[in-house]
Design an enzyme around this catalytic site. Structure first.
Site, PDB file in Angstrom:
ATOM      1  N   GLY A  48       0.866  -1.182   0.000  1.00 19.48           N
ATOM      2  CA  GLY A  48       0.000   0.000   0.000  1.00 19.48           C
ATOM      3  C   GLY A  48       0.899   1.227   0.000  1.00 19.48           C
ATOM      4  O   GLY A  48       1.865   1.308   0.764  1.00 19.48           O
ATOM      5  N   ASP A 238      -1.540   4.594  -6.379  1.00 22.44           N
ATOM      6  CA  ASP A 238      -0.112   4.354  -6.119  1.00 22.44           C
ATOM      7  C   ASP A 238       0.767   5.479  -6.633  1.00 22.44           C
ATOM      8  O   ASP A 238       1.819   5.766  -6.087  1.00 22.44           O
ATOM      9  CB  ASP A 238       0.326   3.018  -6.734  1.00 22.44           C
ATOM     10  CG  ASP A 238       0.012   1.908  -5.766  1.00 22.44           C
ATOM     11  OD1 ASP A 238      -1.152   1.490  -5.720  1.00 22.44           O
ATOM     12  OD2 ASP A 238       0.915   1.516  -5.002  1.00 22.44           O
TER      13      ASP A 238
HETATM   14  O1  MRU Z   1       0.229  -4.104  -4.615  1.00 23.08           O
HETATM   15  P1  MRU Z   1      -0.321  -3.339  -3.457  1.00 23.08           P
HETATM   16  O2  MRU Z   1      -1.163  -4.153  -2.539  1.00 23.08           O
HETATM   17  O3  MRU Z   1       0.775  -2.570  -2.727  1.00 23.08           O
HETATM   18  O4  MRU Z   1      -1.278  -2.257  -4.130  1.00 23.08           O
HETATM   19  C1  MRU Z   1      -1.906  -1.322  -3.304  1.00 23.08           C
HETATM   20  C2  MRU Z   1      -2.888  -0.492  -4.012  1.00 23.08           C
HETATM   21  O5  MRU Z   1      -3.068  -0.582  -5.205  1.00 23.08           O
HETATM   22  C3  MRU Z   1      -3.589   0.561  -3.201  1.00 23.08           C
HETATM   23  O6  MRU Z   1      -4.836   0.862  -3.755  1.00 23.08           O
HETATM   24  C4  MRU Z   1      -2.754   1.839  -3.175  1.00 23.08           C
HETATM   25  O7  MRU Z   1      -1.449   1.589  -2.776  1.00 23.08           O
HETATM   26  C5  MRU Z   1      -3.349   2.866  -2.300  1.00 23.08           C
HETATM   27  S1  MRU Z   1      -3.169   2.492  -0.597  1.00 23.08           S
HETATM   28  C6  MRU Z   1      -3.863   3.731   0.306  1.00 23.08           C
END
Ligand code: MRU
Length: 358
Positions: A48, A238
């Protein structure tokens, strides 16, 4: 309910929840070296965007705290290595880079001080960043909750909640805040193939908080919308380019297209630390491609496709700004077409973030 602490500095180590163990168990682990941190990020024990930002910041401190350097030059050589190493871990979330760069700039900006003092300042800055990220979540939640009506049915993807941040979350923070304001809500969580952050993490987290949550397979979103059962889509981000294009978990773009077709508002919630003004548009955002094992197995355990099959496994996609109703940030709600102006106005007088690879 016990407070969920996604990442913190404790006992001279980084303490995180091992998110690969959820929802079966809530397991906290301590990380005492950057190789272990690198693996934890890669394997998504911590994940995240905002949480990765803190992992990057604390990671810098972890990587330099025991360096014995006679002068700044020697110290900086080691700092450069640590920063480059952490940079190479996951390429998409802007926050990881922001956290690393911010600590790096503290070192460079205080090069006249002793190495010991610089180390102290880096830890202080990382702790400050933790408080700022928490604060950002509360602000996003307050702005976002204004958009929520009583009895709204909200669709989300991946996990943009407490587990992805320091506290409260971004997309899910809005839900928590709206609920605190007395609004009744239902959340639909896309399971989020291949690593199931929606069903494993979002559903777990929302249940801990007593929110009405329904898990759907990713390919059920269109049907729900067609049946008139979704009022809003809210996702995290992200990395957000200067033109308002948004990189988020793979499948977000699908939801944005579906939302447009069904005339459902599509919101993105993210702190300013997720914006990347150096990237003009979404096509320049680096997208992480991950191991084929994630697609051909269920969480590495049961094989669900032939092992020699070709696989495409991008972890993120890019939603163009024209599919986004608004971006809910800690500085307010921005319509994507105003992002460039709003951010450049806010940035006036702010320091330019340095970059070890510049
Ligand atoms: O691959 P991840 O689980 O790190 O992806 C996370 C996401 O896509 C979230 O939506 C993003 O990081 C926003 S977290 C507030």
């Amino acid at each position: 309910m016990k407070r969920i602490q996604t990442i913190e500095w404790q006992k001279n180590k980084i303490k995180i929840i091992d998110q690969t163990k959820l929802p079966q168990k809530l397991l906290y682990i301590y990380i005492k070296d950057i190789k272990t941190l690198w693996q934890a990020i890669k394997q998504m024990k911590i994940r995240g965007a905002p949480a990765l930002g803190i992992a990057g910041a604390l990671g810098i401190y972890l990587g330099i705290k025991d360096i014995e350097a006679k002068n700044f030059k020697e110290f900086k050589e080691r700092l450069d290595k640590v920063a480059r190493y952490l940079f190479a871990c996951r390429p998409t979330a802007r926050n990881l880079f922001y956290g690393i760069e911010r600590m790096y700039n503290v070192a460079v900006g205080n090069k006249d001080k002793s190495v010991l003092k610089i180390k102290e300042l880096i830890l202080e800055e990382a702790k400050k960043m933790i408080e700022e990220e928490k604060d950002s979540c509360y602000k996003i939640a307050s702005y976002g909750a204004r958009l929520i009506k009583d009895k709204d049915r909200v669709l989300t993807i991946c996990n943009a909640g407490i587990l992805a941040t320091l506290d409260y979350g971004t997309a899910l923070g809005i839900i928590y805040k709206a609920r605190q304001e007395g609004k009744r809500l239902r959340v639909f969580a896309c399971e989020t193939r291949p690593l199931l952050q929606g069903s494993r993490l979002t559903a777990w987290e929302l249940k801990q908080k007593g929110i009405d949550v329904t898990v759907i397979c990713d390919n059920m979103a269109a049907t729900l919308m067609q049946q008139g059962k979704i009022d809003k889509v809210i996702t995290g981000a992200d990395r957000i380019a200067a033109n308002g294009d948004v990189a988020n978990k793979i499948g977000t773009y699908n939801l944005a297209i579906l939302a447009k077709f069904h005339r459902i508002p599509f919101y993105v919630a993210a702190p300013i630390t997720t914006f990347d003004r150096r990237i003009k548009s979404g096509k320049d955002i680096p997208i992480e491609e991950r191991d084929k094992k994630e697609v051909i197995t269920l969480l590495g355990k049961i094989r669900i496709a032939p092992c020699n099959v070709k696989v495409f496994n991008p972890a993120f996609d890019v939603t163009p700004n024209n599919l986004i109703t608004a971006i809910i940030t800690d500085k307010g709600i921005i319509p994507p077409k105003n992002i460039r102006d709003t951010l450049s106005a806010k940035a006036k007088g702010a320091p330019r973030w340095g970059h070890p690879s510049d």
